[in-house]
Design an enzyme around this catalytic site. Structure first.
Site, PDB file in Angstrom:
ATOM      1  N   CYS A  90       0.833  -1.202   0.000  1.00 33.35           N
ATOM      2  CA  CYS A  90       0.000   0.000   0.000  1.00 33.35           C
ATOM      3  C   CYS A  90       0.874   1.261   0.000  1.00 33.35           C
ATOM      4  O   CYS A  90       1.514   1.536  -1.003  1.00 33.35           O
ATOM      5  CB  CYS A  90      -0.993  -0.062   1.147  1.00 33.35           C
ATOM      6  SG  CYS A  90      -2.425   0.981   0.855  1.00 33.35           S
ATOM      7  N   HIS A 102      -3.337  -5.293   1.487  1.00 33.68           N
ATOM      8  CA  HIS A 102      -2.654  -5.564   2.763  1.00 33.68           C
ATOM      9  C   HIS A 102      -2.697  -7.046   3.125  1.00 33.68           C
ATOM     10  O   HIS A 102      -3.545  -7.458   3.928  1.00 33.68           O
ATOM     11  CB  HIS A 102      -3.348  -4.800   3.899  1.00 33.68           C
ATOM     12  CG  HIS A 102      -3.140  -3.328   3.866  1.00 33.68           C
ATOM     13  ND1 HIS A 102      -2.115  -2.706   4.541  1.00 33.68           N
ATOM     14  CD2 HIS A 102      -3.826  -2.347   3.240  1.00 33.68           C
ATOM     15  CE1 HIS A 102      -2.180  -1.409   4.345  1.00 33.68           C
ATOM     16  NE2 HIS A 102      -3.213  -1.160   3.554  1.00 33.68           N
ATOM     17  N   GLU A 118      -0.921  -8.536   5.178  1.00 30.82           N
ATOM     18  CA  GLU A 118      -0.663  -8.679   6.621  1.00 30.82           C
ATOM     19  C   GLU A 118      -1.953  -8.549   7.442  1.00 30.82           C
ATOM     20  O   GLU A 118      -1.958  -8.878   8.626  1.00 30.82           O
ATOM     21  CB  GLU A 118       0.396  -7.658   7.078  1.00 30.82           C
ATOM     22  CG  GLU A 118      -0.079  -6.224   7.246  1.00 30.82           C
ATOM     23  CD  GLU A 118      -0.263  -5.457   5.935  1.00 30.82           C
ATOM     24  OE1 GLU A 118      -0.179  -6.067   4.857  1.00 30.82           O
ATOM     25  OE2 GLU A 118      -0.509  -4.238   6.024  1.00 30.82           O
TER      26      GLU A 118
HETATM   27  N1  GLN Z   1      -3.627   6.383   1.058  1.00 30.43           N
HETATM   28  C1  GLN Z   1      -2.325   6.094   1.584  1.00 30.43           C
HETATM   29  C2  GLN Z   1      -1.254   6.904   0.841  1.00 30.43           C
HETATM   30  O1  GLN Z   1      -1.542   7.529  -0.109  1.00 30.43           O
HETATM   31  C3  GLN Z   1      -2.027   4.615   1.487  1.00 30.43           C
HETATM   32  C4  GLN Z   1      -3.012   3.850   2.320  1.00 30.43           C
HETATM   33  C5  GLN Z   1      -2.459   2.625   2.969  1.00 30.43           C
HETATM   34  O2  GLN Z   1      -1.245   2.407   3.052  1.00 30.43           O
HETATM   35  N2  GLN Z   1      -3.353   1.825   3.507  1.00 30.43           N
HETATM   36  O3  GLN Z   1      -0.124   6.895   1.229  1.00 30.43           O
END
Ligand code: GLN
Length: 182
Positions: free
Chosen positions: A79, A162, A164
């Site tokens: 992410c 994710h 995890e």
């Molecule tokens: N929206 C976050 C970003 O732009 C990422 C979201 C996440 O890691 N769950 O960094």
């Protein structure tokens, strides 16, 4: 095998639990001194890429982390961790991420879809990015609704979701540990 987990902010503890359950030795990177410890790989967790960028720069972690990955340190970014590796951030991976790519309505959602070499996997998306451009060296590992959500470039692995957060299924972390060992 010692896995460093970047623990400046975000969902680092969940990665640590999964990796320890798989028998890996892990430790948290909270400052520049921690980074000096011996490690065979790095995990960059989900969180907020703007905050992570700022803290990494403030703590003088940006350049040492960037150069270690560029020189071949295996890395797993989930992410925000995916965003950190793209060409607008650390730039070690030849990808461009689009942040918060699913809009407000679909900011967070769960699905199951196929992942190259593994099969169907659970996918938890939280204000996730997708990968809008992949370079020639990049292997696409998963797409959801036509959008690239997981990819690999040599020993750099990224997921927009994710793994995890669905710890009963550890196959993507196992995939990463195989990459680290290979
Ligand atoms: N929206 C976050 C970003 O732009 C990422 C979201 C996440 O890691 N769950 O960094």
């Amino acid at each position: 095998m010692k896995i460093a987990i970047l623990a400046l902010q975000g969902a680092f503890a969940e990665h640590q639990i999964v990796l320890e359950n798989l028998g890996a030795e892990t430790f948290l990177i909270r400052n520049r001194e921690d980074w000096n410890l011996e490690k065979h790989a790095l995990v960059i967790p989900g969180g907020e890429s703007t905050a992570m960028t700022r803290i990494m720069r403030d703590l003088n972690l940006w350049e040492p982390i960037r150069s270690a990955i560029a020189e071949g340190l295996p890395v797993f970014g989930t992410c925000a961790g995916l965003i950190m590796l793209d060409d607008k951030h650390l730039g070690t991976m030849d990808i461009t991420a689009q942040r918060n790519a699913y809009g407000r309505q679909l900011g967070s959602f769960y699905t199951e879809d196929s992942f190259e070499g593994i099969g169907m996997v659970p996918m938890t998306f939280i204000r996730a990015p997708f990968i809008e451009r992949v370079g020639k060296e990049v292997e696409v590992l998963s797409t959801v609704a036509g959008r690239v959500v997981a990819a690999r470039q040599k020993k750099q692995l990224v997921c927009a979701f994710h793994p995890e957060l669905t710890p009963s299924d550890t196959r993507i972390h196992e995939y990463f540990l195989t990459l680290v060992q290979g």
